[in-house]
Design an enzyme around this catalytic site. Structure first.
Site, PDB file in Angstrom:
ATOM      1  N   TYR A  56      -2.353  -0.184   9.968  1.00  0.00           N
ATOM      2  CA  TYR A  56      -2.524  -0.863   8.881  1.00  0.00           C
ATOM      3  C   TYR A  56      -1.366  -0.659   7.898  1.00  0.00           C
ATOM      4  O   TYR A  56      -0.690  -1.461   7.412  1.00  0.00           O
ATOM      5  CB  TYR A  56      -3.607  -0.307   7.913  1.00  0.00           C
ATOM      6  N   SER A 109       0.734  -1.229   0.055  1.00  0.00           N
ATOM      7  CA  SER A 109      -0.128   0.113  -0.148  1.00  0.00           C
ATOM      8  C   SER A 109       0.912   1.354   0.020  1.00  0.00           C
ATOM      9  O   SER A 109       1.963   1.283   0.720  1.00  0.00           O
ATOM     10  CB  SER A 109      -1.160   0.106   1.134  1.00  0.00           C
TER      11      SER A 109
END
Length: 279
Positions: free
Chosen positions: A180, A167
């Site tokens: 995250y 990500s």
């Protein structure tokens, strides 16, 4: 992954594949397991792989959505099966999925896509221990033990491909989502480590780092995450098909000389300075 939609017309689309879409066959004869593939990026990747000739295992917790993806692929002339699984991070869950998928695919898996992941909206100060453990279990441990289970079979079959989903949040700080982001940093680190560990045994390991990829029901112009793409070279949020196209490339022989790389498919979000209305 943070997921979303684009209105661009210059992207490949796998949303409604037809038999004519199953002609390029860059993955003809290959078998693939894609985790978290009942929706969004995972679903788009499953459709794209099948369109390129791969026999795909769609996996996830939602049987109805998973079987819907399988039906869509089969109706278009592709090969797919669904395996219901809750990748809770335990070695047992990952190894059980690996065994079931290997059997369903005739004894070997050529391509593994570690896509399953969850995104908690909490900040550091509001994250409890249970949430911390759950996010690392799904985002890191599940991929680790699934790779552990499948790579030996790949080596025995002469090689294979592992594609991880990182990500942009792993490299660009945000005021929310620290937990995250740290899991995706771990996944990108594992990508390089696994490439070194398994490369000499015929295994290519790479990753894709998506930008802001929103679900179709979100408004990319007003969404608080979608607006982060304002001022980027792309100037808009991305569509899951953009990530799927990158995954097809990495899975195919076109990427035979690509090892240990994280490909940014983020509209320029991490590589280019964002200057909005500066002039």
């Amino acid at each position: 992954m943070i997921e979303a939609i684009t209105h661009a017309t210059d992207r490949p689309s796998f949303d409604n594949p037809t038999k004519k879409d199953f002609m390029s066959q860059r993955l003809h004869g290959k078998t693939a397991l894609i985790t978290g593939s009942t929706s969004n990026i995972g679903r788009a990747t499953a459709l794209a792989f099948a369109a390129e000739g791969a026999h795909v295992i769609v996996s996830g917790r939602d049987r109805t959505r998973g079987e819907g993806v399988v039906t869509q692929i089969r109706q278009a002339g592709g090969q797919a099966d669904f395996i219901a699984v809750d990748l809770d991070g335990s070695r047992t869950a990952s190894h059980t999925l690996a065994a079931a998928a290997t059997e369903q695919l005739g004894g070997h898996i050529d391509i593994l896509v570690n896509n399953a992941g969850i995104f908690p909206g909490a900040t550091t100060l509001t994250t409890d221990e249970e949430a911390f453990d759950r996010v690392y279990a799904v985002n890191v441990k599940a991929a680790f033990f699934l790779t552990q289970a499948i790579v030996p079979t790949m080596i025995g079959s002469g090689g294979g491909v592992v594609i991880n989903l990182g990500s942009w949040a792993a490299r660009l700080g945000l005021p929310v989502g620290a937990l995250y982001a740290s899991t995706k940093g771990a996944i990108e680190t594992l990508t390089r480590a696994w490439s070194s560990e398994f490369g000499s045994q015929g295994i290519r390991v790479n990753a894709i780092s998506p930008g802001v990829i929103l679900t179709p029901d979100e408004d990319s112009d007003t969404d608080p995450v979608g607006v982060l793409m304002h001022g980027t070279p792309a100037g808009r949020t991305g569509h899951p098909d953009a990530i799927a196209a990158a995954a097809v490339y990495l899975a195919s022989d076109d990427a035979a000389f690509v090892h240990g790389t994280v490909i940014d498919v983020d509209g320029g979000r991490t590589g280019v300075a964002v200057i909005k209305d500066a002039i």
